[in-house]
Design an enzyme around this catalytic site. Structure first.
Site, PDB file in Angstrom:
ATOM      1  N   HIS A 342       0.791  -1.229   0.000  1.00 39.98           N
ATOM      2  CA  HIS A 342       0.000   0.000   0.000  1.00 39.98           C
ATOM      3  C   HIS A 342       0.818   1.270   0.000  1.00 39.98           C
ATOM      4  CE1 HIS A 342      -4.201  -1.321   0.496  1.00 39.98           C
ATOM      5  NE2 HIS A 342      -3.650  -2.398   1.027  1.00 39.98           N
ATOM      6  N   LYS A 530      -8.820  13.936   3.929  1.00 40.89           N
ATOM      7  CA  LYS A 530      -7.954  12.764   3.952  1.00 40.89           C
ATOM      8  C   LYS A 530      -7.123  12.851   5.220  1.00 40.89           C
ATOM      9  CE  LYS A 530      -6.311  14.133  -0.086  1.00 40.89           C
ATOM     10  NZ  LYS A 530      -6.341  12.864  -0.806  1.00 40.89           N
ATOM     11  N   ARG A 531      -6.404  11.771   5.588  1.00 49.77           N
ATOM     12  CA  ARG A 531      -5.554  11.889   6.758  1.00 49.77           C
ATOM     13  C   ARG A 531      -4.541  13.021   6.587  1.00 49.77           C
ATOM     14  NH1 ARG A 531      -5.640   7.878  10.782  1.00 49.77           N
ATOM     15  NH2 ARG A 531      -4.020   9.151  11.750  1.00 49.77           N
ATOM     16  N   LYS A 536       0.761  14.458   1.743  1.00 47.62           N
ATOM     17  CA  LYS A 536      -0.519  14.833   1.139  1.00 47.62           C
ATOM     18  C   LYS A 536      -0.624  16.350   0.918  1.00 47.62           C
ATOM     19  CE  LYS A 536      -3.066  10.801   2.992  1.00 47.62           C
ATOM     20  NZ  LYS A 536      -3.800  10.205   1.870  1.00 47.62           N
ATOM     21  N   THR A 638      -8.264   6.892  -2.773  1.00 43.94           N
ATOM     22  CA  THR A 638      -9.627   6.466  -3.131  1.00 43.94           C
ATOM     23  C   THR A 638     -10.590   7.630  -2.936  1.00 43.94           C
ATOM     24  OG1 THR A 638      -9.841   5.541  -0.910  1.00 43.94           O
ATOM     25  CG2 THR A 638      -9.394   3.987  -2.723  1.00 43.94           C
ATOM     26  N   LYS A 642     -14.051   8.972  -5.095  1.00 49.93           N
ATOM     27  CA  LYS A 642     -15.357   9.342  -4.526  1.00 49.93           C
ATOM     28  C   LYS A 642     -15.799  10.704  -5.063  1.00 49.93           C
ATOM     29  CE  LYS A 642     -13.912   6.939  -0.342  1.00 49.93           C
ATOM     30  NZ  LYS A 642     -13.263   7.190   0.970  1.00 49.93           N
TER      31      LYS A 642
HETATM   32  C1  LIG Z   1     -11.972   7.407   1.322  1.00 52.99           C
HETATM   33  C2  LIG Z   1     -11.547   7.741   2.696  1.00 52.99           C
HETATM   34  C3  LIG Z   1     -10.190   7.937   2.987  1.00 52.99           C
HETATM   35  C4  LIG Z   1      -9.108   7.867   1.931  1.00 52.99           C
HETATM   36  O1  LIG Z   1      -8.924   9.151   1.394  1.00 52.99           O
HETATM   37  P1  LIG Z   1      -7.644   9.505   0.491  1.00 52.99           P
HETATM   38  O2  LIG Z   1      -7.947  10.861  -0.035  1.00 52.99           O
HETATM   39  O3  LIG Z   1      -7.605   8.471  -0.601  1.00 52.99           O
HETATM   40  O4  LIG Z   1      -6.461   9.462   1.371  1.00 52.99           O
HETATM   41  C5  LIG Z   1      -9.828   8.272   4.287  1.00 52.99           C
HETATM   42  N1  LIG Z   1     -10.762   8.405   5.255  1.00 52.99           N
HETATM   43  C6  LIG Z   1     -12.075   8.232   5.001  1.00 52.99           C
HETATM   44  C7  LIG Z   1     -13.044   8.412   6.110  1.00 52.99           C
HETATM   45  C8  LIG Z   1     -12.510   7.885   3.728  1.00 52.99           C
HETATM   46  O5  LIG Z   1     -13.824   7.703   3.504  1.00 52.99           O
END
Ligand SMILES: *Cc1c(COP(=O)(O)O)cnc(C)c1O
Length: 800
Positions: A342, A530-531, A536, A638, A642
């Site tokens: 990952h 995101k985290r 990032k 991911t 979305k």
């Molecule tokens: C989809 C999702 C992530 C992943 O987000 P990235 O932008 O791909 O890092 C992290 N936390 C939650 C709650 C999510 O739904």
């Protein structure tokens, strides 16, 4: 809208009675005086009642052939109720029934606690895979840990992150069933622990098949040492119980950063050993004791390195308990396991001290040593020298490298987006790829359109169903391609804008209620969720906002679209810099939101406690999706998918799945900027951020706010530390390790382009529509079918 090809027939009167009966026996209450969480539990249990027969039937059908097992330390499931109702095709019907009982379904949905048993993308991927497996009728079981406390709840106090425990089980968990009789015992050198399975049904969409997520809770073998208790040594008596229960007490709140704690190792071994014992028990029950056949019935996926201890553990079981010789056990293990990588971040590659392993898992350590020996021999026979062998050895300098163990022992290693897999093959793992080219595969991540469109964006879902003349897209997302013919249809484009606007109103209302900040739905919603991690680059976003603010101050008549910058992110509690970035953004928000002179042209909101259920309100309301990681650092992402699925163009770098997103939807419908992987590789050793700091207009001014008293970090030293990390670096990294200064100007240009192009609302809507139409590839249905066919060799098995 629901109910087409109805899987589930609801007997309304019976359902009402069930809900009332459960309220009566569980809480001694009636509809009139029951609390919302009690109604939630009663409704959920009534739904459980509807599916138990199909669940049993599914497991029975699966047990006859080969099955896949998804081992993951994290499952970020979020809420279950709404999703389950949608997948059963009974959402509207249940809403009606509840209405007749004077219950508002929406309120009941909102009372549910998120099952937050994961950190971020990796855990959410596992959750999407579970749902897609069930929908595709694939025999897949998830195995993990039933943490008593999930990822911490985040609050802000004076702009600083505060962590609170996530007591997600406080009202109970109606979606799981404790299976006491299937408990197993896990052995550590310092004692035995009972692993008790809790099973949660995974309900597929439009199918009777129900899959299973099995999470283990750790308990003491003996609830209470009566002897000690009677001698009034209460503390001692409770100690054993606590020591055992500690193992499944709390999720480690790290994202990508390894955690080298004894308890963490115990967690890993605990759930992996329990899962393997469970598989062995069922194998014997269903297929006898000829273990040469074990591989014909099992495919086990290791989600990152966290469950890699399963490799030596299965060896141990096969050799010590089932009497196989080493080579036969090896052949089984090699055929059964596969591994997903990952991340390429160095600090995330899991390594364990030999001493730690020896101290709690001595026999497992011995087996790892044997595997290492075998590997060194193999490398030697290939003619490799000392240095090469040392760099690949599983045990080196008293450390065990879990990734090396995984690649060597399994038959497949996959990356999670094309770019990521290429970086593994040609860069990070090139020595491995050279020896085992056939083992390296790509499986680009995906998301489930049931949760991330149908459930969270009902307006858009209904429009799509209407335009496509049916809802086949819900199980075949590539159907969305047929929307492209409406790209110049003004009625459709206006409808799209209308839906986006009402999603923005919904979000604005939620933010006002939860954050106490009013935002304007007529402004651009620019969202980064995101985290929190340096790679990032939330800091790049922050610098740009501040730069825009200063430009506005200088030139109040600057003709820009109103914009609301929205952030959501949790920082690992021990990640000082990440917390500093949160505080910095909150300081920027305070400055900008309180400055009347800019006429509310821009606003900044950092929402608290970003999680799956918050995401369900944020993604559908976004106008622009921030995916701005340093090229080469985000394995896939991911969140980006979305946004795309909800009709949001991306402003992003050529990184992870962004590359595939723009390939599908066209660069002209997104905003790509910044250095690419090749360029970063080329400049990284001579990079001098000071050059940019001095020369790029506006950059110095915003960076200097970290140290010139513009903002207050409460004397924590956070801001100065950030400043130093950018301009001087630190013992463990170069200055501006993530090339923020390098990409700043290009990012600003891309942001200006967003501003200009947003003004033409119809042409903007066209971009949104083309993004939706080309999101089909990013369904986790596609991803999971690739795993099933190309790694696991399993087929769909639909129950009658
Ligand atoms: C989809 C999702 C992530 C992943 O987000 P990235 O932008 O791909 O890092 C992290 N936390 C939650 C709650 C999510 O739904």
């Amino acid at each position: 809208m629901e109910g087409k090809g109805l899987i589930m027939k609801i007997n309304k009167e019976r359902l009402k009675t069930n809900i009332e009966d459960i309220l009566k026996i569980k809480y001694g209450k009636t509809l009139k005086n029951a609390k919302n969480h009690e109604k939630f539990n009663a409704l959920s249990k009534s739904i459980m009642l509807l599916i138990t027969d199909n669940w049993k039937e599914s497991l029975n059908t699966y047990s006859k052939g080969k099955q896949a097992y998804y081992l993951s330390a994290e499952f970020l499931m979020g809420r279950a109720l709404g999703n389950n109702l949608i997948n059963l095709g009974i959402y509207d019907e249940i809403k009606e029934v509840l209405n007749e009982m004077d219950i508002n379904l929406n309120e009941i949905e909102e009372i549910e606690e998120d099952a937050g048993l994961g950190n971020g993308g990796l855990g959410r991927l596992a959750a999407c895979f579970m749902e897609s497996s069930a929908t595709k009728n694939l025999p897949v079981t998830g195995y993990g840990i039933r943490y008593s406390y999930g990822l911490f709840k985040q609050k802000f106090k004076d702009g600083f992150q505060i962590e609170e425990v996530d007591n997600w089980l406080k009202y109970g968990d109606p979606w799981s069933i404790r299976r006491e009789e299937e408990s197993v015992i896990v052995n550590f050198k310092d004692g035995k622990v009972k692993a008790v399975p809790y099973d949660t049904p995974i309900i597929g969409y439009g199918t009777k098949n129900i899959n299973r997520l099995r999470l283990y809770k750790a308990e003491a073998l003996q609830e209470l040492d009566l002897e000690l208790f009677n001698e009034q040594e209460y503390e001692k008596a409770a100690r054993n119980k606590n020591k055992a229960e500690d193992i499944s007490k709390v999720l480690y709140p790290n994202d990508t950063k390894r955690e080298g704690q004894l308890l963490r190792l115990k967690q890993q071994y605990f759930f992996v050993s329990a899962a393997l014992q469970d598989m062995i028990n069922k194998f014997k029950e269903n297929h006898g004791s000829d273990f040469s056949k074990f591989k014909d019935y099992h495919a086990i996926q290791l989600n990152d390195t966290h469950p890699v201890v399963a490799i030596p553990e299965l060896m141990r079981i096969l050799i010590d308990e089932e009497g196989l010789d080493f080579e036969k056990a090896w052949d089984t293990v090699h055929n059964v396991f596969s591994y997903t990588n990952h991340t390429i971040l160095r600090e995330a590659l899991e390594q364990w001290d030999v001493d730690l392993y020896k101290s709690i898992l001595p026999r497992v350590y011995q087996i790892i040593k044997e595997i290492n020996k075998k590997f060194i021999k193999e490398l030697g026979s290939l003619g490799y020298g000392y240095e090469r062998i040392n760099s690949m050895k599983i045990i080196y300098k008293n450390r065990i490298s879990m990734a090396w163990l995984a690649i060597y022992a399994t038959h497949a290693t996959n990356g999670v987006a094309k770019l990521h897999t290429d970086i593994l093959k040609y860069q990070e793992l090139k020595d491995w790829y050279e020896i085992y080219p056939e083992r390296f595969l790509n499986k680009t991540n995906g998301i489930t359109q049931r949760r991330w469109l149908k459930l969270c964006n009902k307006g858009l879902s209904n429009l799509i169903t209407k335009l496509l003349g049916g809802d086949e897209w819900v199980t075949n997302l590539t159907m969305l391609k047929n929307l492209e013919k409406y790209k110049d249809d003004e009625i459709v484009l206006n409808k799209l804008l209308e839906i986006k606007h009402s999603n923005k109103e919904r979000l604005a209302k939620y933010i006002e209620e939860n954050e106490g900040i009013k935002i304007n739905p007529n402004s651009i919603f620019d969202i980064q969720i995101k985290r929190l991690h340096e790679y990032k680059r939330q800091l790049l976003n922050a610098f740009h906002i501040l730069d825009l603010y200063y430009r506005l101050k200088e030139n109040p008549d600057m003709d820009i679209e109103k914009r609301t910058f929205i952030f959501g992110a949790k920082a690992a509690p021990g990640y000082f810099r990440a917390k500093g970035i949160i505080k910095f953004i909150n300081e920027i928000a305070k400055l900008i939101n309180n400055d009347k002179s800019i006429n509310n042209k821009i606003k900044v909101v950092f929402v608290q406690n970003y999680r799956v259920s918050y995401g369900e309100k944020l993604f559908p309301a976004a106008d622009i999706s921030e995916q701005i990681s340093t090229a080469g650092k985000e394995a896939s992402g991911t969140g980006n998918m979305k946004f795309m699925l909800n009709g949001t163009p991306t402003i992003g770098t050529y990184d992870g799945a962004n590359v595939e997103i723009v390939k599908e939807a066209g660069e002209e419908n997104n905003f790509i900027f910044g250095a690419k992987v090749e360029e970063i590789e080329k400049i990284k050793d001579t990079y001098n951020p000071k050059k940019y700091y001095e020369k790029v207009p506006g950059l110095k001014k915003v960076v200097d706010t970290l140290i010139n008293g513009t903002f207050d970090d409460g004397d924590t030293g956070m801001f100065e530390e950030l400043y130093t990390s950018l301009l001087e670096g630190a013992s463990w990294h170069r200055a501006d390790n993530y090339f923020i200064f390098k990409d700043f100007d290009d990012y600003r240009k891309a942001q200006n382009k967003v501003d200009v192009e947003y003004k033409d609302r119809l042409s903007w809507a066209k971009k949104c529509l083309i993004n939706i139409a080309n999101a089909g590839k990013f369904s986790s249905d596609r991803t999971i079918m690739e795993y099933a066919k190309e790694i696991w060799s399993i087929d769909s098995r639909k129950i009658k």
